[in-house]
Enzyme design. Sequence first.
Site, mmCIF file in Angstrom:
data_model
loop_
_atom_site.group_PDB
_atom_site.id
_atom_site.type_symbol
_atom_site.label_atom_id
_atom_site.label_comp_id
_atom_site.label_asym_id
_atom_site.label_seq_id
_atom_site.Cartn_x
_atom_site.Cartn_y
_atom_site.Cartn_z
ATOM 1 C CD1 TRP A 160 61.446 67.195 71.457
ATOM 2 C CD2 TRP A 160 63.504 67.813 72.101
ATOM 3 N NE1 TRP A 160 61.535 68.569 71.353
ATOM 4 C CE2 TRP A 160 62.782 68.972 71.737
ATOM 5 C CE3 TRP A 160 64.831 67.962 72.540
ATOM 6 C CZ2 TRP A 160 63.329 70.259 71.796
ATOM 7 C CZ3 TRP A 160 65.370 69.246 72.603
ATOM 8 C CH2 TRP A 160 64.623 70.369 72.234
ATOM 9 C CG ASN A 161 64.500 68.124 77.424
ATOM 10 O OD1 ASN A 161 63.489 67.433 77.489
ATOM 11 N ND2 ASN A 161 64.848 68.948 78.368
ATOM 12 C CE LYS A 184 53.482 60.865 72.135
ATOM 13 N NZ LYS A 184 54.631 61.402 71.382
ATOM 14 N N GLY A 236 56.761 68.633 79.295
ATOM 15 C CA GLY A 236 56.826 69.188 77.948
ATOM 16 C C GLY A 236 56.503 70.662 77.973
ATOM 17 C CG LEU A 259 53.879 72.424 82.231
ATOM 18 C CD1 LEU A 259 52.617 73.246 82.362
ATOM 19 C CD2 LEU A 259 53.695 71.333 81.188
ATOM 20 C CD GLU A 390 60.734 76.480 77.656
ATOM 21 O OE1 GLU A 390 59.702 76.049 77.135
ATOM 22 O OE2 GLU A 390 61.324 75.928 78.595
HETATM 23 P P1 NAD Z 1 56.025 69.118 73.619
HETATM 24 O O1 NAD Z 1 55.034 69.642 74.591
HETATM 25 O O2 NAD Z 1 55.928 69.552 72.205
HETATM 26 O O3 NAD Z 1 55.930 67.519 73.577
HETATM 27 C C1 NAD Z 1 56.053 66.735 74.732
HETATM 28 C C2 NAD Z 1 55.320 65.425 74.526
HETATM 29 O O4 NAD Z 1 53.922 65.692 74.431
HETATM 30 C C3 NAD Z 1 55.705 64.687 73.260
HETATM 31 O O5 NAD Z 1 55.731 63.307 73.551
HETATM 32 C C4 NAD Z 1 54.559 65.023 72.319
HETATM 33 O O6 NAD Z 1 54.355 64.080 71.302
HETATM 34 C C5 NAD Z 1 53.398 65.049 73.274
HETATM 35 N N1 NAD Z 1 52.248 65.840 72.847
HETATM 36 C C6 NAD Z 1 52.199 66.866 71.954
HETATM 37 N N2 NAD Z 1 50.934 67.340 71.860
HETATM 38 C C7 NAD Z 1 50.175 66.613 72.708
HETATM 39 C C8 NAD Z 1 48.804 66.641 73.089
HETATM 40 N N3 NAD Z 1 47.940 67.521 72.569
HETATM 41 N N4 NAD Z 1 48.362 65.756 74.001
HETATM 42 C C9 NAD Z 1 49.215 64.870 74.562
HETATM 43 N N5 NAD Z 1 50.521 64.785 74.238
HETATM 44 C C10 NAD Z 1 51.002 65.655 73.328
HETATM 45 O O7 NAD Z 1 57.448 69.407 74.227
HETATM 46 P P2 NAD Z 1 58.876 69.111 73.566
HETATM 47 O O8 NAD Z 1 59.084 70.063 72.436
HETATM 48 O O9 NAD Z 1 59.007 67.651 73.322
HETATM 49 O O10 NAD Z 1 59.843 69.476 74.783
HETATM 50 C C11 NAD Z 1 60.249 70.769 75.053
HETATM 51 C C12 NAD Z 1 59.410 71.367 76.163
HETATM 52 O O11 NAD Z 1 59.455 70.544 77.314
HETATM 53 C C13 NAD Z 1 59.929 72.714 76.627
HETATM 54 O O12 NAD Z 1 58.860 73.620 76.781
HETATM 55 C C14 NAD Z 1 60.538 72.424 77.978
HETATM 56 O O13 NAD Z 1 60.582 73.482 78.867
HETATM 57 C C15 NAD Z 1 59.681 71.323 78.476
HETATM 58 N N6 NAD Z 1 60.406 70.548 79.489
HETATM 59 C C16 NAD Z 1 60.024 70.672 80.802
HETATM 60 C C17 NAD Z 1 60.723 69.985 81.787
HETATM 61 C C18 NAD Z 1 60.329 70.085 83.243
HETATM 62 O O14 NAD Z 1 60.679 69.196 84.001
HETATM 63 N N7 NAD Z 1 59.638 71.113 83.670
HETATM 64 C C19 NAD Z 1 61.794 69.177 81.435
HETATM 65 C C20 NAD Z 1 62.148 69.083 80.098
HETATM 66 C C21 NAD Z 1 61.431 69.765 79.127
#
Ligand code: NAD
Length: 497
Positions: A160-161, A184, A236, A259, A390
């Site tokens: 979402w960020n 997604k 994510g 991640l 984190e």
């Molecule tokens: P999240 O992992 O909770 O969700 C990310 C996405 O994955 C969402 O669309 C969610 O619905 C989906 N998702 C959740 N469970 C799933 C599963 N079991 N299988 C498939 N999809 C699933 O992350 P968040 O809270 O949306 O975002 C924050 C995280 O993202 C932080 O840890 C951050 O560090 C990371 N992030 C990483 C980068 C990068 O480029 N390295 C950039 C931005 C954010």
Amino acid sequence: MTSSVNRNAEAIRKYGLFIDGKEVPTDRLMECMNPFTGEPWAMVADAEEADVDRAVAAARSAFDEGPWHSLTATQRGALLRRLGDIIKRDAEELARIESTDNGKLYRETFGQWQYIAEHFYYFAGMADKLQGDVVASDRPNFFIYTRREPLGVVAAITPWNSPGLLLTYKLAPGLAAGCTFVVKPSEHASVSTIELGKRIKEAGFPDGVYNVITGQGRIGAALVKHPGIDKVAFTGATETGKAIAASAAQNLTRVSLELGGKSPNVVFADADLDVAANGAIAGIFGASGQTCMAGSRLLVEESVHDALLEKIVALSRKIRLGDPISSDTEMGPMANVPQFNKVLEYLDVAARDGAVVASGGAADSENGGLFIEPTILTNVTNDMRIAREEVFGPILSVIKFRNEAEAIALANDTRFGLAAAVWTQNIHRGHRVAHQLRAGTVWINAYRVVSFAAPFGGYKESGIGRENGLDGIREYTETKSVYVEMTGEPRDPFKLG
Ligand code: NAD
């Protein structure tokens, strides 16, 4: 009262899924909350597994047999360029949508959408320069060459960020390479991803090349295990990334994972402390700390610890919290309620472990809602949870070091490896330390700068693979070696080679 509720209800826009070039309405809807006002402002579809099947089928057929399949790479590049123009035209609207959805500052989202257009231009130019090699063959009578072919149907799953930018890291190189997509987005910020679908259609991309299913994580999980998917491109949380990698392994579906992080921002005594203080603020309070690359550990050489702390505390107290859309605001709210609660929990954890609040340290009562004060913690050691996990919020842990070797050891003493920065005026030390930091991106005397031309990704538990640059587009191709026999004579059928 009733009429204002009705007015609000009318203003709430409903979004369906985007499949095969069309918006597909549905009755199963989820509310999108504006984290600044706390009010719902839009509704998006809550997809079911049957929707995943439909979206994958559309992307599959666009890849295998649709008009997209027979476009030349140059024609694909032209479409990407047109899309870049449309995004540039609509950057203001897309930025407003995103800031309303996730509370990120409009000044940042507007800049991001303008830069997103540049990503499409960059990869538009790369589409028809993606070529194979003629192999220097050791086999007599064989001419051998390689082809870089599009990988296939990509499931892009985003957080979402920065929904638009992080999707573009996948979409621009993937489309340039000839892949098709099922996206997604996060359940907490889906709308800009759906809105992009209209622009992709307007640019002239064939139906089925870009599909969006919205919903909770379980829908992402259904997409990952779908046999019609050739690659999962995920950004994510690390724990979600591990679950995705395990599930994708069942079909040996390719994965790239961007991640989490716990990035060290390392300040040596020979740094320009005013510039370093500014960088420390950018590193942790930019985007309210809700960025994967947040410089959440400030490692400071003992002799300048107090001087630097004084500077960053003074700067942090001047940060203006408020409406993300306003050009005066410097820090917006937490993007959603779970994230707000998580950050507050970490403030408790840090206090219990002995960290001391130098500034901030609580929810911001003046602004109400989901705001957290920019927080600086001292007395932190690298083994505390606040220094190891984190947080994804505006909490900076300040940690002292005595010398260069200790700085490098502390910086690398983490399961993550996404980013790091070194602050020094000694050019030798800058490069020397940068080379020893186990992180995918290292800045020297800067923080939070990214470029579409430079590979981005993580060491260790910060991910697998790279986005952007030449490395980025290669993640969307398979390499095929073609052997051409040149004599026409039969060969020994019982011998290799
Ligand atoms: P999240 O992992 O909770 O969700 C990310 C996405 O994955 C969402 O669309 C969610 O619905 C989906 N998702 C959740 N469970 C799933 C599963 N079991 N299988 C498939 N999809 C699933 O992350 P968040 O809270 O949306 O975002 C924050 C995280 O993202 C932080 O840890 C951050 O560090 C990371 N992030 C990483 C980068 C990068 O480029 N390295 C950039 C931005 C954010």
